[in-house]
Design a protein around this motif. Sequence first.
Motif, PDB file in Angstrom:
ATOM      1  N   ALA A 427       5.023   3.054  20.605  1.00  0.00           N
ATOM      2  CA  ALA A 427       6.211   2.863  21.440  1.00  0.00           C
ATOM      3  C   ALA A 427       5.838   2.794  22.915  1.00  0.00           C
ATOM      4  O   ALA A 427       6.367   1.957  23.669  1.00  0.00           O
ATOM      5  N   ALA A 428       4.923   3.662  23.366  1.00  0.00           N
ATOM      6  CA  ALA A 428       4.505   3.648  24.768  1.00  0.00           C
ATOM      7  C   ALA A 428       3.854   2.320  25.131  1.00  0.00           C
ATOM      8  O   ALA A 428       4.128   1.750  26.203  1.00  0.00           O
ATOM      9  N   ALA A 429       2.998   1.811  24.252  1.00  0.00           N
ATOM     10  CA  ALA A 429       2.341   0.530  24.527  1.00  0.00           C
ATOM     11  C   ALA A 429       3.345  -0.620  24.535  1.00  0.00           C
ATOM     12  O   ALA A 429       3.284  -1.518  25.388  1.00  0.00           O
ATOM     13  N   LEU A 430       4.284  -0.597  23.596  1.00  0.00           N
ATOM     14  CA  LEU A 430       5.295  -1.663  23.543  1.00  0.00           C
ATOM     15  C   LEU A 430       6.194  -1.644  24.779  1.00  0.00           C
ATOM     16  O   LEU A 430       6.558  -2.699  25.309  1.00  0.00           O
ATOM     17  N   VAL A 477      13.237  -3.140  21.115  1.00  0.00           N
ATOM     18  CA  VAL A 477      12.593  -2.552  19.938  1.00  0.00           C
ATOM     19  C   VAL A 477      11.828  -1.293  20.329  1.00  0.00           C
ATOM     20  O   VAL A 477      11.867  -0.259  19.628  1.00  0.00           O
ATOM     21  N   ALA A 478      11.138  -1.359  21.466  1.00  0.00           N
ATOM     22  CA  ALA A 478      10.343  -0.219  21.916  1.00  0.00           C
ATOM     23  C   ALA A 478      11.220   0.983  22.234  1.00  0.00           C
ATOM     24  O   ALA A 478      10.836   2.130  21.973  1.00  0.00           O
ATOM     25  N   TYR A 479      12.411   0.765  22.805  1.00  0.00           N
ATOM     26  CA  TYR A 479      13.318   1.868  23.094  1.00  0.00           C
ATOM     27  C   TYR A 479      13.952   2.426  21.820  1.00  0.00           C
ATOM     28  O   TYR A 479      14.314   3.604  21.752  1.00  0.00           O
ATOM     29  N   ILE A 484      14.319   6.534  16.448  1.00  0.00           N
ATOM     30  CA  ILE A 484      14.110   6.622  15.002  1.00  0.00           C
ATOM     31  C   ILE A 484      13.176   7.773  14.648  1.00  0.00           C
ATOM     32  O   ILE A 484      13.490   8.637  13.824  1.00  0.00           O
ATOM     33  N   TYR A 485      11.994   7.816  15.307  1.00  0.00           N
ATOM     34  CA  TYR A 485      11.036   8.835  14.863  1.00  0.00           C
ATOM     35  C   TYR A 485      11.362  10.224  15.405  1.00  0.00           C
ATOM     36  O   TYR A 485      10.981  11.225  14.787  1.00  0.00           O
ATOM     37  N   PHE A 486      12.091  10.331  16.518  1.00  0.00           N
ATOM     38  CA  PHE A 486      12.567  11.655  16.931  1.00  0.00           C
ATOM     39  C   PHE A 486      13.575  12.205  15.915  1.00  0.00           C
ATOM     40  O   PHE A 486      13.544  13.384  15.562  1.00  0.00           O
TER      41      PHE A 486
END
Length: 551
Positions: A427-430, A477-479, A484-486
């Motif tokens: 997510a950070a990279a995206l 998508v990155a945001y 989702i994973y939290f």
Amino acid sequence: MSGTPSPAVQQRSYLWQDGTLRSWLLTRDHKRIGLLYLGSITAFFVLGSIGAALVRLQLLEPTGAILSDATYNRMFTMHGVVMVWLFLVPSIPVTLGNFLVPLMLGARDLAFPRLNLLSWYLFVASGLLVVYGLFRGGLETGWTFYTPLSSEYTQGRVLPVVLGVFLNGFSSIATGVNFIVSIHQLRAPGMTWYRLPLMLWALYATSVIFVLATPVLAITLLLLAFEHLFRVGVFDPTLGGDPLLFQQLFWFYSHPAVYIMILPGMGVVSEIVSTFSHKPVFGYRFVAWSSVSIAAIGFIVWGHHMFVAGTSLYSAIVFSMFSFFVSVPSAIKVFNWLGTMHGGSIRLDAPMLYAMGFIGLFTVGGLTGLFLASLASDVHLTQTYFVVAHFHYIMVGGMVSAYFGGLHYWWPKITGRMYPEIWGRVAAALIFFGFNLTFFPQFILGYEGMPRRYATYPAQFQVLNVLSSAGAGILAVAYLLPLIYFTWSLFRGAQAPDNPWGATGLEWQTASPPPVENFAETPVVTTDAYDYAARDGRADAARVDEGAPHA
């Protein structure tokens, strides 16, 4: 390990103490209030993002893809109003700040718990007023409410939105007063000013701006409302008012508000960089006082927003000089973060990736701000997409990266759960890639002269606009990924240790999640902030004790 926490953990944790809805809505626990804020601003972030998505879809084609001109104006206004007033300004102080300030101080709660809860109710009420105005008639003035557009020519619902932002200011002031008094009065024994975490220095400087600048915005918006209701000539030239007076008053608050948005992010980055470099912050006192300097100088640079508004040339020169000057303490922070990383034992976990992204994007945003502080280049750039790109590199690339970095860093402490690290890195990279693809082309568009806030544009700008819209899709998508994973981690994530990152702050010396009272007994501070040698010594001693045979 996943599943339900043990009964002992549930009994102590603030999350599990009286889980009724009433207990949450009437809570005075700063940690729960921080989570109430987190849920609220997440909803507003989603709403503001929808406005941004519609704007970028519209600009896929030169003639406009999906919206009429009037609807486009209302969409970019909705995006700006919601994002600035209901997300960017409150985000880190009211979520991470509310949760962490007492923990970092070694205190049980903030100085005024009831005022803290009241600030959340004021924030929610202000947000509902704003949303009502935006959806019951809309607004097309942009987030700045410039007169005479907002007083004479608008067809939208100005009053509900203006009154919502007015009410939002009282929430900010309440938060600022709470933080200032708490940092002065509730520090643990031994915690001197130069042992404070840099996060607290940043939040203290931010709180001073909250308390001193927000009343100016409040009275400005109140005057605008009076003008609407009673036709009193304050800003409307047809009634004998002065529209430039509105700009002077608005930007006297709103440029310091830029530092309300970015200073807390700087505090977050200082914490993360030190932890994941396993080094004390290089030049601690310079970084601490640079926060205070930014807050102070921020009050005397508002005029650079008005270089083309007909203001005095001599005052413009002074404002230009101060605008260059305010970059100095910001540069001090960047150099000292890099100095902290130099020679450190760096771990590229998700929080550190967000912090490094912040440093890069904030640096680009700051350097491009110098073009807007220069009188000659500002004349060409001020009404173009160059300003949009510059603003977003600071506020979104910088502040939102810091916000997500802080959420990842303190998520184990807040929830007692670990998120999937690999997805945090993805997510950070995206976000970094999608953000640059979205907004870097806008620097070129602005340089080539494409004006902002237009629903259509010449065909020669289409390629860059399509790139920008494609980047916005990646950014969306990155945001979405952290949401989702939290959420997944709340139910299936591994239980977090008390100090998963090996950090030094007091918040890591209590349980994850913390008990209602924060600490079993008041901690005593005996070392400087970020003293990893002392922390590592205590950890080694604890391991020896655990391995020692029992008598």
